[in-house]
Design a protein around this motif. Structure first.
Motif, PDB file in Angstrom:
ATOM      1  N   MET A 404       0.858  -1.180   0.000  1.00  0.00           N
ATOM      2  CA  MET A 404       0.000   0.000   0.000  1.00  0.00           C
ATOM      3  C   MET A 404       0.893   1.229   0.000  1.00  0.00           C
ATOM      4  O   MET A 404       1.745   1.389   0.881  1.00  0.00           O
ATOM      5  N   GLY A 405       0.714   2.097  -1.009  1.00  0.00           N
ATOM      6  CA  GLY A 405       1.552   3.289  -1.118  1.00  0.00           C
ATOM      7  C   GLY A 405       0.838   4.409  -1.852  1.00  0.00           C
ATOM      8  O   GLY A 405      -0.309   4.271  -2.275  1.00  0.00           O
ATOM      9  N   CYS A 406       1.530   5.553  -2.013  1.00  0.00           N
ATOM     10  CA  CYS A 406       0.923   6.753  -2.603  1.00  0.00           C
ATOM     11  C   CYS A 406       1.830   7.298  -3.711  1.00  0.00           C
ATOM     12  O   CYS A 406       3.054   7.173  -3.650  1.00  0.00           O
ATOM     13  N   ARG A 407       1.169   7.932  -4.723  1.00  0.00           N
ATOM     14  CA  ARG A 407       1.889   8.620  -5.793  1.00  0.00           C
ATOM     15  C   ARG A 407       1.244   9.989  -5.995  1.00  0.00           C
ATOM     16  O   ARG A 407       0.017  10.098  -6.024  1.00  0.00           O
ATOM     17  N   GLU A 416      -2.565   3.641  -3.772  1.00  0.00           N
ATOM     18  CA  GLU A 416      -2.600   2.383  -4.522  1.00  0.00           C
ATOM     19  C   GLU A 416      -2.443   1.190  -3.579  1.00  0.00           C
ATOM     20  O   GLU A 416      -1.734   1.257  -2.574  1.00  0.00           O
ATOM     21  N   VAL A 417      -3.149   0.080  -3.918  1.00  0.00           N
ATOM     22  CA  VAL A 417      -3.030  -1.192  -3.204  1.00  0.00           C
ATOM     23  C   VAL A 417      -2.638  -2.254  -4.225  1.00  0.00           C
ATOM     24  O   VAL A 417      -3.415  -2.594  -5.120  1.00  0.00           O
ATOM     25  N   TRP A 418      -1.400  -2.755  -4.106  1.00  0.00           N
ATOM     26  CA  TRP A 418      -0.876  -3.769  -5.015  1.00  0.00           C
ATOM     27  C   TRP A 418      -0.988  -5.139  -4.355  1.00  0.00           C
ATOM     28  O   TRP A 418      -0.803  -5.274  -3.143  1.00  0.00           O
ATOM     29  N   ASP A 419      -1.276  -6.165  -5.165  1.00  0.00           N
ATOM     30  CA  ASP A 419      -1.277  -7.538  -4.660  1.00  0.00           C
ATOM     31  C   ASP A 419      -0.717  -8.474  -5.722  1.00  0.00           C
ATOM     32  O   ASP A 419      -0.600  -8.114  -6.889  1.00  0.00           O
ATOM     33  N   LEU A 470      -8.532   0.569 -11.777  1.00  0.00           N
ATOM     34  CA  LEU A 470      -8.020  -0.794 -11.611  1.00  0.00           C
ATOM     35  C   LEU A 470      -7.098  -1.132 -12.776  1.00  0.00           C
ATOM     36  O   LEU A 470      -7.438  -0.886 -13.937  1.00  0.00           O
ATOM     37  N   ARG A 471      -5.934  -1.671 -12.441  1.00  0.00           N
ATOM     38  CA  ARG A 471      -5.035  -2.263 -13.439  1.00  0.00           C
ATOM     39  C   ARG A 471      -4.724  -3.684 -12.980  1.00  0.00           C
ATOM     40  O   ARG A 471      -4.480  -3.911 -11.792  1.00  0.00           O
ATOM     41  N   SER A 472      -4.736  -4.635 -13.912  1.00  0.00           N
ATOM     42  CA  SER A 472      -4.543  -6.024 -13.517  1.00  0.00           C
ATOM     43  C   SER A 472      -3.837  -6.790 -14.618  1.00  0.00           C
ATOM     44  O   SER A 472      -3.989  -6.494 -15.816  1.00  0.00           O
ATOM     45  N   TRP A 473      -3.057  -7.791 -14.164  1.00  0.00           N
ATOM     46  CA  TRP A 473      -2.336  -8.666 -15.087  1.00  0.00           C
ATOM     47  C   TRP A 473      -2.648 -10.104 -14.658  1.00  0.00           C
ATOM     48  O   TRP A 473      -2.237 -10.531 -13.555  1.00  0.00           O
ATOM     49  N   PRO A 474      -3.367 -10.870 -15.483  1.00  0.00           N
ATOM     50  CA  PRO A 474      -3.732 -12.244 -15.102  1.00  0.00           C
ATOM     51  C   PRO A 474      -2.514 -13.054 -14.694  1.00  0.00           C
ATOM     52  O   PRO A 474      -1.446 -12.976 -15.315  1.00  0.00           O
ATOM     53  N   GLU A 475      -2.696 -13.818 -13.606  1.00  0.00           N
ATOM     54  CA  GLU A 475      -1.665 -14.687 -13.035  1.00  0.00           C
ATOM     55  C   GLU A 475      -0.504 -13.911 -12.410  1.00  0.00           C
ATOM     56  O   GLU A 475       0.455 -14.517 -11.927  1.00  0.00           O
ATOM     57  N   SER A 478      -2.852  -7.491  -9.253  1.00  0.00           N
ATOM     58  CA  SER A 478      -3.699  -6.342  -9.569  1.00  0.00           C
ATOM     59  C   SER A 478      -3.267  -5.154  -8.719  1.00  0.00           C
ATOM     60  O   SER A 478      -2.596  -5.310  -7.699  1.00  0.00           O
ATOM     61  N   VAL A 479      -3.690  -3.950  -9.156  1.00  0.00           N
ATOM     62  CA  VAL A 479      -3.476  -2.736  -8.371  1.00  0.00           C
ATOM     63  C   VAL A 479      -4.744  -1.893  -8.457  1.00  0.00           C
ATOM     64  O   VAL A 479      -5.194  -1.511  -9.521  1.00  0.00           O
ATOM     65  N   PHE A 480      -5.371  -1.676  -7.281  1.00  0.00           N
ATOM     66  CA  PHE A 480      -6.532  -0.799  -7.148  1.00  0.00           C
ATOM     67  C   PHE A 480      -6.031   0.554  -6.623  1.00  0.00           C
ATOM     68  O   PHE A 480      -5.144   0.603  -5.756  1.00  0.00           O
TER      69      PHE A 480
END
Length: 496
Positions: A404-407, A416-419, A470-475, A478-480
């Protein structure tokens, strides 16, 4: 008990011939508003022995800790205490379950009070009951500042709902008045048509009399008679059309009344939900969190996967409860944002501290990057958005990490929340923000939630005017992100 953050061992007399077991408790209990009583596990006569009470217990009963520890909780009973309720408590605890009842006890000063009790067994690592934990609450008006503030907030929400209901009632009354006036106009036209019909019938009678008197003018009178009949048929058709309009107006009025009753019933249900759900649902979830926190520090490494599952289940229950309450408040129009400047660093730190144990129990790395930015938003609603995004990441990330970070983006800050979860296909990225939509749960398994978290994020962000992307890459993951205006932008605009 001291006010530091270390665990303390509190002992007490367990009865004749028995050695008291040490009990590990948290200093947090001394700061709870509800009375907490911890006893040993003996249910045979003379009953369990009190090992620990918090400060709220003394406030509720008047007995100090040294006056209560070593005694059976039965010393609080009085002649008004229902023996059947006491027997029910003993039966439920012997069966290994929790007991939730209300009974009358007596304070140290001799006054009686009605209280609500939730008694839960604390099971050891070997599966046997070691202690009983009782959370007590007096069933009377709570006039503490926190309670008054909470009641004030609930009253404000209720007043908002009532004002909305009164506005809808006013709109419905105006609609009914308008339709009533239209009905009066139609009725007036109907009476006017009847008067015209009577006039035509009178004219026919006069013409029939003239026909008898003037036989020589038969053809001309016959022509006038046919003309009158045509006029009568036209009036009859107009009358029928008027009656059809009246019937249609009555049907529309009935539909309007039914819609009004439906809206009133829906508003009443929402008001009832907001009035009762906070007390009836939040208290058990809060107690569950306390017990899980105690167990987390008592279990070994072998039980960490089990504890991770329990923490995940508790997170799902709390997320579901907060989602239902937020949905009801949003549908009822009871959420009114309070926009103010706030530091984002404190909010990130609180959320990171809350979710870090759950991530560690599941073998995940969870990190929050500090930020010194000041943003402009509603603190509670923005925190609810970020909590739902972190809870969603924990639910779907099986391994790896969460960040979890900020830009900074011009005059805005993007949080942003990256997983490293399974990712979301592009054609499904819009659907996940809809209510009750879960991509990997087609059978709607309630253990995995009901799909309200991201829907609440979208609705709360829309209410605040914040953009959610939302940006996401299958497998791969994602980043919300949610974009919030910076406080510096507001100051620059005022200087201009």
């Amino acid at each position: 008990m001291s006010d530091d953050h270390e665990f303390k061992v509190v002992g007490g007399t367990a009865g004749a011939g028995m050695k008291a077991k040490p009990l590990v408790v948290q200093p947090l209990w001394d700061h709870m508003d509800h009375a907490v009583i911890v006893t040993d596990s003996r249910l045979d006569a003379p009953g369990p022995t009190i090992l620990y009470v918090n400060r709220a217990f003394t406030t509720l009963t008047g007995y100090r800790a040294d006056e209560a520890i070593g005694r059976s909780p039965r010393f609080l009973q009085c002649r008004r205490t229902d023996p059947a309720v006491v027997a029910t408590i003993r039966h439920d605890l012997q069966q290994g379950g929790a007991a939730r009842i209300s009974l009358v006890n007596r304070r140290k000063d001799g006054s009686d009070y009605l209280c609500s009790l939730v008694i839960t067994p604390l099971v050891g690592v070997r599966g046997e009951t070691e202690h009983f934990i009782c959370v007590a609450e007096a069933l009377k008006e709570d006039r503490t500042p926190d309670a008054l503030a909470r009641l004030s907030a609930e009253l404000e929400q209720a007043q908002t709902l009532i004002e909305d209901l009164e506005r809808r009632q006013s709109d419905a009354d105006e609609l009914i008045d308008r339709q009533t006036r239209e009905l009066a106009i139609v009725t007036e036209r109907y009476h006017h048509s009847l008067a015209q019909l009577d006039a035509i019938q009178e004219r026919l009678a006069i013409r029939e009399t003239a026909l008898e008197r003037r036989g020589r003018d038969f053809e001309r009178s016959d022509y006038e008679l046919h003309a009158s009949l045509e006029e009568l048929r036209a009036m009859d058709e107009e009358l029928r059309a008027t009656l059809d309009q009246m019937e249609e107006a009555n049907i529309q009025l009935a539909r309007t009344n039914e819609e009004l009753r439906r809206l009133q019933a829906a508003d009443a249900d929402k008001l009832q939900l907001l009035a009762s759900a906070s007390h009836d649902l939040r208290q058990p979830v809060m107690s569950m969190g306390l017990f899980l926190d105690v167990l987390r520090n008592r279990l070994g490494e072998a039980e960490r996967p089990i504890m991770g599952g329990l923490l995940a289940a508790h997170l799902s229950i709390r997320t579901l409860l907060e989602g239902m309450l937020d949905t009801a408040r949003l549908d009822a129009g009871a959420i009114e944002p309070s926009i103010e400047p706030l530091p984002i660093s404190l909010m990130l730190e609180i959320i990171h501290s809350e979710f870090l144990p759950q991530a560690e129990m599941r073998g995940l790395r969870f990190r929050a990057v500090p930020s010194t930015a000041m943003v402009v938003s509603d603190p509670q609603l923005l925190e609810r958005i970020l909590r739902n995004l972190i809870a969603n990441a924990l639910k779907y990330t099986m391994s790896g990490k969460i960040l979890m970070g900020c830009r900074r983006c011009g005059d805005c800050l993007r949080i942003e929340v990256w997983d490293t979860g399974p990712g979301i296909p592009e054609h499904s990225q819009q659907a996940i923000f809809e209510e009750f939509r879960q991509l990997d749960n087609p059978s709607q398994d309630q253990k995995r939630g009901v799909g309200l978290g991201l829907a609440i994020v979208s609705r709360l962000a829309g209410r605040l005017g914040h953009a959610v992307t939302l940006r996401s890459w299958p497998e791969r993951g994602s980043v919300f992100s949610v974009t919030v205006p910076l406080a510096e932008r507001k100051r620059r605009k005022r200087h201009r």
